[in-house]
Design an enzyme around this catalytic site. Structure first.
Site, PDB file in Angstrom:
ATOM      1  N   ARG A  14       0.858  -1.180   0.000  1.00  0.00           N
ATOM      2  CA  ARG A  14       0.000   0.000   0.000  1.00  0.00           C
ATOM      3  C   ARG A  14       0.896   1.232   0.000  1.00  0.00           C
ATOM      4  NH1 ARG A  14      -0.852   2.471   5.189  1.00  0.00           N
ATOM      5  NH2 ARG A  14      -2.731   3.438   4.405  1.00  0.00           N
ATOM      6  N   LYS A  47      -0.758  15.175   9.679  1.00  0.00           N
ATOM      7  CA  LYS A  47       0.416  14.997   8.809  1.00  0.00           C
ATOM      8  C   LYS A  47       1.407  16.158   8.956  1.00  0.00           C
ATOM      9  CE  LYS A  47      -2.065  12.187   5.369  1.00  0.00           C
ATOM     10  NZ  LYS A  47      -1.220  11.014   5.147  1.00  0.00           N
TER      11      LYS A  47
HETATM   12  C1  HEM Z   1       0.077   5.304  10.559  1.00  0.00           C
HETATM   13  C2  HEM Z   1       2.587   1.294  11.542  1.00  0.00           C
HETATM   14  C3  HEM Z   1      -0.209  -1.269   8.579  1.00  0.00           C
HETATM   15  C4  HEM Z   1      -2.965   2.597   7.936  1.00  0.00           C
HETATM   16  C5  HEM Z   1       0.963   4.411  11.134  1.00  0.00           C
HETATM   17  C6  HEM Z   1       1.936   4.748  12.142  1.00  0.00           C
HETATM   18  C7  HEM Z   1       2.625   3.628  12.404  1.00  0.00           C
HETATM   19  C8  HEM Z   1       2.103   2.580  11.581  1.00  0.00           C
HETATM   20  C9  HEM Z   1       3.765   3.473  13.400  1.00  0.00           C
HETATM   21  C10 HEM Z   1       2.142   6.121  12.796  1.00  0.00           C
HETATM   22  C11 HEM Z   1       1.196   6.285  13.972  1.00  0.00           C
HETATM   23  C12 HEM Z   1       1.571   7.494  14.828  1.00  0.00           C
HETATM   24  O1  HEM Z   1       1.157   8.619  14.492  1.00  0.00           O
HETATM   25  O2  HEM Z   1       2.294   7.303  15.816  1.00  0.00           O
HETATM   26  C13 HEM Z   1       2.057   0.270  10.791  1.00  0.00           C
HETATM   27  C14 HEM Z   1       2.579  -1.076  10.757  1.00  0.00           C
HETATM   28  C15 HEM Z   1       1.775  -1.797   9.947  1.00  0.00           C
HETATM   29  C16 HEM Z   1       0.762  -0.903   9.450  1.00  0.00           C
HETATM   30  C17 HEM Z   1       3.804  -1.567  11.505  1.00  0.00           C
HETATM   31  C18 HEM Z   1       1.919  -3.255   9.578  1.00  0.00           C
HETATM   32  C19 HEM Z   1       1.404  -4.198  10.255  1.00  0.00           C
HETATM   33  C20 HEM Z   1      -1.212  -0.443   8.160  1.00  0.00           C
HETATM   34  C21 HEM Z   1      -2.247  -0.840   7.255  1.00  0.00           C
HETATM   35  C22 HEM Z   1      -3.032   0.228   7.070  1.00  0.00           C
HETATM   36  C23 HEM Z   1      -2.479   1.317   7.854  1.00  0.00           C
HETATM   37  C24 HEM Z   1      -2.412  -2.204   6.608  1.00  0.00           C
HETATM   38  C25 HEM Z   1      -4.242   0.199   6.169  1.00  0.00           C
HETATM   39  C26 HEM Z   1      -5.154   1.047   6.095  1.00  0.00           C
HETATM   40  C27 HEM Z   1      -2.346   3.669   8.534  1.00  0.00           C
HETATM   41  C28 HEM Z   1      -2.781   5.045   8.382  1.00  0.00           C
HETATM   42  C29 HEM Z   1      -1.892   5.823   9.112  1.00  0.00           C
HETATM   43  C30 HEM Z   1      -0.940   4.902   9.724  1.00  0.00           C
HETATM   44  C31 HEM Z   1      -3.966   5.533   7.570  1.00  0.00           C
HETATM   45  C32 HEM Z   1      -1.853   7.356   9.179  1.00  0.00           C
HETATM   46  C33 HEM Z   1      -0.794   7.777   8.169  1.00  0.00           C
HETATM   47  C34 HEM Z   1      -0.729   9.247   7.811  1.00  0.00           C
HETATM   48  O3  HEM Z   1      -1.752   9.947   7.751  1.00  0.00           O
HETATM   49  O4  HEM Z   1       0.378   9.705   7.479  1.00  0.00           O
HETATM   50  N1  HEM Z   1       1.068   3.085  10.817  1.00  0.00           N
HETATM   51  N2  HEM Z   1       0.960   0.338   9.990  1.00  0.00           N
HETATM   52  N3  HEM Z   1      -1.377   0.869   8.499  1.00  0.00           N
HETATM   53  N4  HEM Z   1      -1.243   3.612   9.333  1.00  0.00           N
HETATM   54 FE1  HEM Z   1      -0.178   1.984   9.695  1.00  0.00          FE
END
Ligand code: HEM
Length: 343
Positions: free
Chosen positions: A223, A317
């Site tokens: 993704r 963001k």
């Molecule tokens: C943000 C890790 C999978 C959606 C984040 C954050 C981390 C993270 C550390 C930052 C959170 C913060 O603000 O502290 C991971 C890991 C994944 C994973 C290790 C694997 C298992 C996914 C998947 C989705 C997803 C499959 C599917 C929708 C999001 C979204 C954000 C986010 C929407 C906000 C990002 C932004 O607006 O910049 N993720 N994530 N994540 N993650 Fe994941």
């Protein structure tokens, strides 16, 4: 294939730059003129040729300089790499996945010879040659995850699966968009995602976790995620916010095209064979607005996405403070033309 590696920095004088070829292959993340969180997971089958999706682990012109930047960050803060004791086998799985893939996909850069557990690895761009015994940690200078991720672009989370959830029990994280491995290590999928606005209520994380738990060996998914960063800085960590946070206040209408970067994360998922852990590489691509605008359809679309984005996402963001300057700059590239879905 011969590859040229840029000599560039991601801090200080920020000499990072993209060649015309890097601009052409940039993974522009928007397939429509608006953006909201969704479960945007797709298959990662390989190809098209020359794209960042062609191989399991994309190696590009920034490789050598990115690895130097990781070395600096780790020397200042060793907690950017952590592995709970039960994750060592997953580290070996990851090392195998990366070494086998790189040797196959970039034979002019990497070589792997295997005779049972006696392995011989050659990494030409970084000048590394190493004979070691697979699954014997005493034959490497550090743990297997650290060893291979010091030689691979992108951050890495290794997730342990138990109790119907995924736990961030190991990782190498030096180029993150404002989150901390040291804070998140040991947390589960919902806990580390807690700061994200809106998505949990929309059901995005429930669906995403269900999907990830069902990923089987040999299936590959990806993704794209994105954010905005002032200056081409890889280490935008909470630990170093005092270094890069104030740089947000340096954006002006005159310099925004050069200093404001779109930061795209190519996130991939691989189920690992021995440990059953899930590997989650997060590869970061940076491109400034002026370079993006060299592709008319990208400049037009980015203008519309950033102009109309939900304020909660602009705040999360971290670019709300510069949104008006960014949108004003990009408006010169938007001729008002109708666009159709697709990148
Ligand atoms: C943000 C890790 C999978 C959606 C984040 C954050 C981390 C993270 C550390 C930052 C959170 C913060 O603000 O502290 C991971 C890991 C994944 C994973 C290790 C694997 C298992 C996914 C998947 C989705 C997803 C499959 C599917 C929708 C999001 C979204 C954000 C986010 C929407 C906000 C990002 C932004 O607006 O910049 N993720 N994530 N994540 N993650 Fe994941």
């Amino acid at each position: 294939m011969t590859m040229h590696f840029n000599d560039e920095t991601f801090r200080g004088d920020y000499t990072y730059h993209n060649s015309p070829e890097a601009i052409r292959r940039f993974p522009f993340p928007f397939d429509q003129d608006t953006y909201m969180y969704s479960v945007n997971i797709e298959q990662h089958p390989g190809g098209p040729k020359g794209s960042p999706f062609e191989f399991k682990f994309d190696v590009d012109e920034h490789y050598v300089s990115e690895m130097k930047d990781r070395e600096i960050t780790l020397a200042e803060d060793p907690l950017r790499c952590q592995s709970l004791p039960h994750m060592e086998l997953a580290g070996w799985d990851l090392l195998e996945l990366i070494m086998v893939a790189k040797a196959k996909d970039y034979p002019e850069l990497f070589t792997l010879n295997r005779d049972g557990n006696a392995w011989h690895w050659i990494n030409k761009p970084l000048g590394i040659e190493k004979k070691f015994t697979f699954l014997d940690p005493t034959t490497l200078p550090c743990g297997p995850m650290e060893y291979i991720t010091r030689q691979t672009q992108g951050d890495f989370a290794l997730l342990h699966e138990r109790d119907g959830n995924l736990w961030m029990d190991a990782g190498m994280v030096t180029s993150q968009a404002d989150w901390s491995l040291d804070f998140d290590v040991g947390m589960n999928f919902f806990e580390w995602h807690a700061p994200v606005p809106k998505a949990r209520k929309m059901g995005v994380f429930d669906k995403a976790l269900k999907f990830l738990l069902a990923v089987e060996q040999g299936q590959h998914y990806r993704r794209l995620n994105w954010t905005m960063t002032v200056n081409p800085r890889l280490d935008t960590s909470p630990e170093n916010y005092h270094k890069w946070g104030p740089e947000k206040r340096t954006i002006t209408p005159e310099n925004v095209g050069q200093k404001q970067f779109l930061r795209v994360e190519l996130q991939t998922f691989f189920r690992l064979p021995r440990s059953n852990a899930l590997a989650f590489p997060i590869r970061c691509y940076l491109m400034n607005l002026a370079d993006i605008a060299t592709q008319p359809k990208w400049g037009r679309r980015l203008h519309r996405v950033l102009r109309d984005i939900d304020p909660a996402l602009a705040e999360y963001k971290g670019f709300a403070v510069n949104q008006e300057t960014i949108v004003n700059y990009l408006s010169q590239f938007d001729d008002g033309a109708e666009t159709s879905p697709g990148i």
